[in-house]
Scaffold this motif. Structure first.
Motif, PDB file in Angstrom:
ATOM      1  N   GLY A 283     -32.866  66.536  -6.180  1.00 48.19           N
ATOM      2  CA  GLY A 283     -32.056  67.243  -6.984  1.00 48.19           C
ATOM      3  C   GLY A 283     -32.528  68.200  -8.002  1.00 48.19           C
ATOM      4  O   GLY A 283     -31.984  69.345  -7.968  1.00 48.19           O
ATOM      5  N   ALA A 286     -32.912  71.473  -6.079  1.00 49.03           N
ATOM      6  CA  ALA A 286     -31.749  72.039  -5.747  1.00 49.03           C
ATOM      7  C   ALA A 286     -31.198  72.786  -6.886  1.00 49.03           C
ATOM      8  O   ALA A 286     -30.680  73.813  -6.757  1.00 49.03           O
ATOM      9  CB  ALA A 286     -30.496  70.993  -5.283  1.00 49.03           C
ATOM     10  N   THR A 287     -31.107  72.382  -7.909  1.00 50.89           N
ATOM     11  CA  THR A 287     -30.938  72.768  -9.248  1.00 50.89           C
ATOM     12  C   THR A 287     -31.736  74.020  -9.510  1.00 50.89           C
ATOM     13  O   THR A 287     -31.486  75.026  -9.941  1.00 50.89           O
ATOM     14  CB  THR A 287     -31.100  72.015 -10.669  1.00 50.89           C
ATOM     15  N   PRO A 312     -27.937  69.165   0.713  1.00 47.17           N
ATOM     16  CA  PRO A 312     -27.318  68.708  -0.593  1.00 47.17           C
ATOM     17  C   PRO A 312     -26.717  69.624  -1.307  1.00 47.17           C
ATOM     18  O   PRO A 312     -27.098  70.313  -2.376  1.00 47.17           O
ATOM     19  CB  PRO A 312     -28.903  68.343  -1.276  1.00 47.17           C
ATOM     20  N   ALA A 314     -23.959  69.144  -3.273  1.00 49.83           N
ATOM     21  CA  ALA A 314     -23.393  68.870  -4.537  1.00 49.83           C
ATOM     22  C   ALA A 314     -24.169  69.232  -5.747  1.00 49.83           C
ATOM     23  O   ALA A 314     -23.776  69.886  -6.472  1.00 49.83           O
ATOM     24  CB  ALA A 314     -23.153  67.333  -4.550  1.00 49.83           C
ATOM     25  N   PRO A 315     -25.408  68.982  -5.923  1.00 42.86           N
ATOM     26  CA  PRO A 315     -26.300  69.315  -6.985  1.00 42.86           C
ATOM     27  C   PRO A 315     -26.571  71.027  -7.018  1.00 42.86           C
ATOM     28  O   PRO A 315     -26.542  71.644  -8.038  1.00 42.86           O
ATOM     29  CB  PRO A 315     -27.708  68.644  -6.802  1.00 42.86           C
ATOM     30  N   ALA A 318     -23.314  72.402  -7.981  1.00 43.69           N
ATOM     31  CA  ALA A 318     -23.106  72.167  -9.327  1.00 43.69           C
ATOM     32  C   ALA A 318     -23.832  73.159 -10.119  1.00 43.69           C
ATOM     33  O   ALA A 318     -23.429  73.584 -11.321  1.00 43.69           O
ATOM     34  CB  ALA A 318     -23.263  70.602  -9.647  1.00 43.69           C
ATOM     35  N   ALA A 319     -24.979  73.601  -9.807  1.00 46.14           N
ATOM     36  CA  ALA A 319     -25.748  74.688 -10.689  1.00 46.14           C
ATOM     37  C   ALA A 319     -25.554  75.972 -10.389  1.00 46.14           C
ATOM     38  O   ALA A 319     -26.193  76.798 -10.788  1.00 46.14           O
ATOM     39  CB  ALA A 319     -27.078  74.181 -10.378  1.00 46.14           C
TER      40      ALA A 319
END
Length: 460
Positions: A283, A286-287, A312, A314-315, A318-319
């Motif tokens: 995570g 990814a961010t 991945p 989602a993370p 989301a960022a």
């Protein structure tokens, strides 16, 4: 039967079209010098207009190894031990060992017409096959790149050529393997390749771009990566990263860091960069990648075929992360399947639905299409969309297809991506020239005949 446009200034009329600010009705477009000269909405068709039901902007394909189209289906026999990316790569090395520049052109031309037929209008060609069959250098360092450029010219697709720098077999500057000899450069010879390829592309294609592509962290040293970053200046920079778990483990053993974390800590990663695959991120990676502005280059068909894993999303999203789509190994070339499998991979991973739609009430297909369009354009160094002054790269849909019946707006894209597939694509224009009609490229018969002759030799 549609009316034929004038030869001097082609004009097109669409009942609906996806513009940068959303869907519009009764859109009339004229084309000059390969670009959109005028665009009217709520217009009336003129007698000379070629009329269609729906127009979309052509999609960028941000990651391709065109020559691998020739080995599609050749690595599907189970081996004596666990099959993986690495056993597939051995098959690929054996296949590529025999290829000449003419072979590369023939195979790439087929790949490129199939891309156009499925709605891709520009390709990012991540090209690492540089030298002769014995590993000797050609007199012209861009000999093999020239085959790719010729295939793009023959097919009509837009090209962002990404000559690949490849120096080592593994992390820690391991010497290259004998079967990698056709890929290998040092910094000086790569600079000559980049210069020659840039000149040739500019002389051959109307709007070609040439970028820089360190193959992967395992194939370049940290010092070389820094030099390549400087060499790129404002060019696109693409790199394979975190595609397989074996790569992550090797990077940890070498550096103590995972690949994406190491790259972000040691290179000036910014919006020029495309990190291809980036499949195996935690995570925090990814961010951080999302915040760098780099594009994630996702290739769902190839990643599934090779057993790589699932991105991945989602993370990363989301960022605020950006992504585009590529056909990579070209085992199947289909823009709609890349979009569909991207969403379906997330559904299987998270046991949910409509996971890549941006919010409640949003169209999943529409949001994937928009993301792939914007992210792919950024990664390939271009501006895309249906607007005055931009290249006339358009896709019309076959509204007679059963899965598009009764649809409008983003409902058409949902029907295209999740039901009709590439059979819903009717016509494709690239740089103002109509290359695909009724789902078939105008040079399909000639290109396929040559491809068959080449494959009979390579596979014989």
């Amino acid at each position: 039967m549609p009316n034929r446009p004038s030869a001097a200034r082609p004009s097109l009329f669409f009942e609906q079209a996806l513009l940068p600010d959303g869907w519009a009705r009764n859109v009339r477009i004229t084309i000059a010098a390969g670009r959109i000269a005028t665009l009217e909405t709520n217009a009336a068709p003129a007698p000379e207009d070629e009329r269609h039901g729906c127009a979309l902007p052509g999609l960028p394909n941000l990651h391709s190894h065109a020559f691998q189209r020739g080995m599609a289906g050749l690595a599907e026999t189970r081996g004596p031990t666990g099959d993986s990316f690495w056993t597939w790569r051995d098959v690929m090395y054996r296949f590529v060992a025999r290829m000449t520049p003419d072979d590369v052109q023939a195979i790439a031309a087929l790949a490129y017409i199939e891309m156009l037929e499925s709605g891709f209008t520009r390709v990012g060609e991540f090209h690492y096959l540089h030298h002769d069959r014995d590993g000797e250098r050609f007199a012209n360092p861009a000999e093999m790149s020239g085959a790719i450029i010729a295939a793009a010219a023959e097919s009509g697709i837009g090209l962002t050529l990404l000559p690949v720098f490849y120096a080592y077999a593994g992390f820690g500057a391991q010497p290259p393997r004998p079967d990698q000899a056709r890929f290998i450069h040092d910094i000086d010879s790569y600079a000559r390749l980049l210069s020659s390829a840039t000149d040739l592309a500019a002389a051959t294609l109307p709007d070609a771009i040439v970028g820089v592509a360190p193959h992967s962290l395992r194939a370049v040293s940290p010092e070389q990566l820094g030099l390549l970053n400087g060499m790129a200046k404002d060019r696109p920079i693409h790199i394979h990263i975190a595609e397989q778990t074996g790569e992550v483990e090797a990077c940890l053993a070498w550096s103590g860091q995972r690949p994406v974390a190491w790259l972000l800590d040691h290179a000036e990663v910014d919006p020029r960069w495309c990190l291809v695959h980036a499949t195996h991120m935690i995570g925090a990676e990814a961010t951080a990648m999302a915040r760098s502005g780099a594009v994630a280059g996702l290739c769902p068909i190839t990643e599934a075929n090779l057993g790589d894993g699932i991105f991945p999303a989602a993370p990363f999203l989301a960022a605020g992360g950006r992504y585009g789509l590529g056909s990579d190994s070209n085992v199947m070339i289909d823009a709609t399947e890349e979009m569909r499998l991207l969403e379906y991979g997330q559904r299987l991973s998270h046991r949910g639905r409509n996971l890549l739609a941006n919010d409640a009430g949003r169209s999943t297909g529409g949001d994937i299409y928009a993301a792939a369009l914007a992210g792919g354009a950024q990664a390939l160094g271009v501006t895309t969309g249906l607007a005055v002054g931009l290249p006339a790269d358009l896709v019309s849909l076959d509204l007679g297809h059963p899965s598009l019946a009764g649809r409008s707006g983003n409902g058409l894209i949902d029907g295209l991506v999740f039901a009709a597939g590439r059979a819903g694509v009717d016509c494709v224009w690239r740089h103002g020239t109509k290359l695909v009609s009724g789902g078939r490229h105008r040079a399909r018969a000639t290109i396929i005949a040559r491809y068959r002759r080449v494959l009979e030799t390579l596979c014989g």
